[in-house]
Write a protein that holds these residues in place. Structure first.
Motif, PDB file in Angstrom:
ATOM      1  N   THR A   4       0.732   3.990  -2.892  1.00 33.47           N
ATOM      2  CA  THR A   4      -0.528   3.848  -3.623  1.00 33.47           C
ATOM      3  C   THR A   4      -1.335   5.136  -3.576  1.00 33.47           C
ATOM      4  OG1 THR A   4      -0.618   1.517  -3.050  1.00 33.47           O
ATOM      5  CG2 THR A   4      -2.664   2.500  -3.745  1.00 33.47           C
ATOM      6  N   SER A  44     -10.905   0.074  -1.025  1.00 33.74           N
ATOM      7  CA  SER A  44     -10.536  -0.682   0.184  1.00 33.74           C
ATOM      8  C   SER A  44     -10.966   0.104   1.420  1.00 33.74           C
ATOM      9  CB  SER A  44      -9.018  -0.902   0.218  1.00 33.74           C
ATOM     10  OG  SER A  44      -8.360   0.334   0.441  1.00 33.74           O
ATOM     11  N   LEU A  48      -6.409   0.586  -4.455  1.00 31.09           N
ATOM     12  CA  LEU A  48      -6.983   0.526  -3.097  1.00 31.09           C
ATOM     13  C   LEU A  48      -8.086   1.563  -2.877  1.00 31.09           C
ATOM     14  CD1 LEU A  48      -3.751  -0.017  -0.970  1.00 31.09           C
ATOM     15  CD2 LEU A  48      -5.392  -1.720  -1.764  1.00 31.09           C
ATOM     16  N   ASP A  87       0.809  -1.215   0.000  1.00 31.45           N
ATOM     17  CA  ASP A  87       0.000   0.000   0.000  1.00 31.45           C
ATOM     18  C   ASP A  87       0.847   1.273   0.000  1.00 31.45           C
ATOM     19  OD1 ASP A  87       0.889  -0.475   2.602  1.00 31.45           O
ATOM     20  OD2 ASP A  87      -1.116  -0.893   3.358  1.00 31.45           O
TER      21      ASP A  87
END
Length: 177
Positions: A152, A162, A159, A149
């Motif tokens: 990102t 997410s 993500l 992550d």
């Protein structure tokens, strides 16, 4: 074939008393088992509800405690300085809002001292990871765990849907840490 008349009186009375005694006893035993089952089931549900209430309070208190921990961390001088360093790096690199956040050697060297503090904090408070995220573009600029992550883009990257992406959007919308 022998009939009921051919049996002597003593066995007839014995059989009659047994039937008269066993049938009500069987009915009472069946009813007692049924009511005991209902009572035990009701008791179990009351206990589960009590445990549920206790666990709900414990979880709520845990989240409240963690929220206070994180608010204090977000207001610490080290975390603020680290964010400002990362923001300066972000701006000096002219990071494209649609691309991942770049991580170079200079970036890693700048973060070394502050990184040790956040690692110790995460370990002391039993956090798996601590993130510093660019408010403007949603770049994950720092991560204690340094997993996939890191770097990102939470607004456009993989993500975005997410839990991390959703909480970032919530924080931006509310304007609160």
């Amino acid at each position: 074939m022998a009939g009921l008349v051919d049996i002597k009186m003593k066995p007839k009375l014995l059989i009659a008393f047994l039937i008269v005694g066993l049938i009500p006893m069987g009915i009472i035993a069946t009813y007692s088992m049924y009511t005991a089952e209902l009572a035990l089931e009701a008791s179990s549900f009351r206990q589960l509800e009590a445990v549920h209430g206790i666990k709900k309070i414990q979880i709520s208190e845990l989240f409240q405690e963690k929220l206070v921990d994180l608010k204090l961390l977000s207001q610490s001088r080290i975390a603020l300085d680290m964010y400002l360093k990362l923001e300066t790096y972000h701006n000096s690199e002219n990071v494209d809002p649609t691309r991942p956040f770049p991580h170079r050697i200079e970036y890693s060297q700048q973060m070394k001292g502050d990184d040790a503090y956040l690692r110790a904090y995460a370990k002391a408070y039993n956090y798996h990871d601590i993130f510093i995220i660019c408010a403007k573009h949603g770049h994950v600029m720092y991560s204690v765990a340094k997993e996939d992550d890191l770097g990102t883009n939470l607004s456009l990257g993989p993500l975005r849907d997410s839990g991390l992406g959703k909480i970032w959007r919530k924080v931006i919308a509310s304007g609160k840490t």
